[in-house]
Scaffold this active site. Structure first.
Site, PDB file in Angstrom:
ATOM      1  N   HIS A  52      57.321  33.137  21.799  1.00 41.43           N
ATOM      2  CA  HIS A  52      56.473  34.313  21.420  1.00 41.43           C
ATOM      3  C   HIS A  52      56.268  35.050  22.685  1.00 41.43           C
ATOM      4  O   HIS A  52      56.147  36.689  22.641  1.00 41.43           O
ATOM      5  CB  HIS A  52      55.177  33.954  20.674  1.00 41.43           C
ATOM      6  CG  HIS A  52      55.424  33.103  19.508  1.00 41.43           C
ATOM      7  ND1 HIS A  52      54.511  32.097  19.213  1.00 41.43           N
ATOM      8  CD2 HIS A  52      55.743  33.609  18.460  1.00 41.43           C
ATOM      9  CE1 HIS A  52      54.712  31.356  17.980  1.00 41.43           C
ATOM     10  NE2 HIS A  52      55.493  32.631  17.501  1.00 41.43           N
ATOM     11  N   LYS A  61      45.284  28.565   4.653  1.00 43.49           N
ATOM     12  CA  LYS A  61      46.555  27.951   5.425  1.00 43.49           C
ATOM     13  C   LYS A  61      45.970  27.074   6.313  1.00 43.49           C
ATOM     14  O   LYS A  61      45.339  27.400   7.276  1.00 43.49           O
ATOM     15  CB  LYS A  61      47.479  29.194   5.914  1.00 43.49           C
ATOM     16  CG  LYS A  61      48.925  28.631   6.355  1.00 43.49           C
ATOM     17  CD  LYS A  61      49.745  30.042   6.851  1.00 43.49           C
ATOM     18  CE  LYS A  61      50.992  29.366   7.418  1.00 43.49           C
ATOM     19  NZ  LYS A  61      51.652  30.723   8.149  1.00 43.49           N
ATOM     20  N   ARG A 121      65.041  34.058  15.544  1.00 43.74           N
ATOM     21  CA  ARG A 121      65.710  33.088  16.490  1.00 43.74           C
ATOM     22  C   ARG A 121      67.066  32.673  16.015  1.00 43.74           C
ATOM     23  O   ARG A 121      67.994  32.669  16.670  1.00 43.74           O
ATOM     24  CB  ARG A 121      64.761  31.677  16.345  1.00 43.74           C
ATOM     25  CG  ARG A 121      63.417  31.725  17.251  1.00 43.74           C
ATOM     26  CD  ARG A 121      62.766  30.453  16.825  1.00 43.74           C
ATOM     27  NE  ARG A 121      62.840  30.616  15.566  1.00 43.74           N
ATOM     28  CZ  ARG A 121      61.578  29.633  14.802  1.00 43.74           C
ATOM     29  NH1 ARG A 121      60.930  28.911  15.406  1.00 43.74           N
ATOM     30  NH2 ARG A 121      61.411  30.008  13.614  1.00 43.74           N
ATOM     31  N   SER A 181      56.692  26.744  16.646  1.00 44.07           N
ATOM     32  CA  SER A 181      55.213  26.311  16.765  1.00 44.07           C
ATOM     33  C   SER A 181      55.095  25.002  16.237  1.00 44.07           C
ATOM     34  O   SER A 181      54.478  24.029  16.516  1.00 44.07           O
ATOM     35  CB  SER A 181      54.247  27.292  16.252  1.00 44.07           C
ATOM     36  OG  SER A 181      54.140  28.308  16.787  1.00 44.07           O
TER      37      SER A 181
HETATM   38  O1  PNS Z   1      54.116  33.121  12.240  1.00 45.68           O
HETATM   39  P1  PNS Z   1      54.316  33.386  10.808  1.00 45.68           P
HETATM   40  O2  PNS Z   1      53.478  32.502   9.923  1.00 45.68           O
HETATM   41  O3  PNS Z   1      55.634  33.490  10.219  1.00 45.68           O
HETATM   42  O4  PNS Z   1      53.930  34.799  10.432  1.00 45.68           O
HETATM   43  C1  PNS Z   1      53.654  35.324   9.033  1.00 45.68           C
HETATM   44  C2  PNS Z   1      53.042  36.528   8.838  1.00 45.68           C
HETATM   45  C3  PNS Z   1      51.604  36.406   9.312  1.00 45.68           C
HETATM   46  C4  PNS Z   1      53.649  37.747   9.339  1.00 45.68           C
HETATM   47  C5  PNS Z   1      52.859  36.944   7.327  1.00 45.68           C
HETATM   48  O5  PNS Z   1      52.547  35.955   6.531  1.00 45.68           O
HETATM   49  C6  PNS Z   1      51.736  38.143   6.855  1.00 45.68           C
HETATM   50  O6  PNS Z   1      52.256  39.248   7.193  1.00 45.68           O
HETATM   51  N1  PNS Z   1      50.982  38.136   6.210  1.00 45.68           N
HETATM   52  C7  PNS Z   1      50.003  38.967   5.637  1.00 45.68           C
HETATM   53  C8  PNS Z   1      50.149  38.947   4.218  1.00 45.68           C
HETATM   54  C9  PNS Z   1      51.097  40.184   3.874  1.00 45.68           C
HETATM   55  O7  PNS Z   1      50.918  41.315   4.416  1.00 45.68           O
HETATM   56  N2  PNS Z   1      51.976  39.989   2.925  1.00 45.68           N
HETATM   57  C10 PNS Z   1      52.989  40.942   2.470  1.00 45.68           C
HETATM   58  C11 PNS Z   1      54.272  40.623   3.022  1.00 45.68           C
HETATM   59  S1  PNS Z   1      55.176  39.282   2.815  1.00 45.68           S
END
Ligand code: PNS
Length: 169
Positions: A17, A41, A90, A128
């Site tokens: 990151h 979560k 990745r 992570s």
């Molecule tokens: O590090 P991660 O867990 O892959 O990140 C995922 C994240 C936080 C970017 C994604 O879950 C997110 O944007 N969540 C907010 C809800 C949202 O906007 N959902 C609609 C798009 S799928």
């Protein structure tokens, strides 16, 4: 003035990151690292802990701020007046999930664009969840996470072990 949001769970932030953040500030003026605050979560670190880790680890990088968000990412981007979302890629295994998310976000707000930044080769395998597993079993996470996170990881699992031992006794 180009402002971007780099969203994620960051549970915890990894050197992968950090590498993306360091490279992004060479082409954006402002980067908001946005930590998802989603109580449903399960996470190892609280949002406050994750924000602290990222703030410390990015203190040397100009133009970076760290915030939490809940709800939709596009709403947070609008609030921040950011038109760009950054996501790291990745390997091809990340692609389907990332592509679907980018499409969903574009459907929700076509003015917000997602761009993918490829991971550096050194961090292709760093995740992570992998790091949490390594640390949980006492493995070495050197070079995979920032120093401040390394200590917090071992501390977290040490406390958990003590709690579990206490429970059994
Ligand atoms: O590090 P991660 O867990 O892959 O990140 C995922 C994240 C936080 C970017 C994604 O879950 C997110 O944007 N969540 C907010 C809800 C949202 O906007 N959902 C609609 C798009 S799928």
């Amino acid at each position: 003035m180009l402002k971007a949001v780099y969203p994620g769970s960051f549970d915890p932030i990894t050197n992968g990151h950090l590498d993306i953040i360091e490279r992004c500030v060479s082409f954006v003026d402002e980067l908001v690292v946005a930590v998802l605050d989603n109580p449903s979560k399960k996470s190892l670190f609280t949002v406050e802990e994750r924000i602290k880790h990222i703030t410390e680890a990015t203190a040397h990088i100009p133009g970076v701020s760290v915030k939490s968000f809940h709800g939709l990412l596009v709403d947070f981007c609008r609030l921040e007046k950011a038109k760009l979302v950054i996501r790291g890629l990745r390997a091809v295994t990340d692609f389907e999930y990332e592509f679907n998310m980018a499409l969903a976000n574009r459907k929700l707000d076509p003015k917000i664009e997602t761009i993918f930044v490829s991971a550096s080769a050194n961090y292709m395998f760093v995740s992570s969840s992998g790091i949490k597993e390594i640390a949980m079993f006492g493995g070495c996470v050197e070079d995979m996470v920032p120093e401040n996170v390394k200590h917090c990881l071992y501390e977290k699992f040490k406390n958990r072990e003590e709690e579990t031992n206490g429970f059994h006794n």
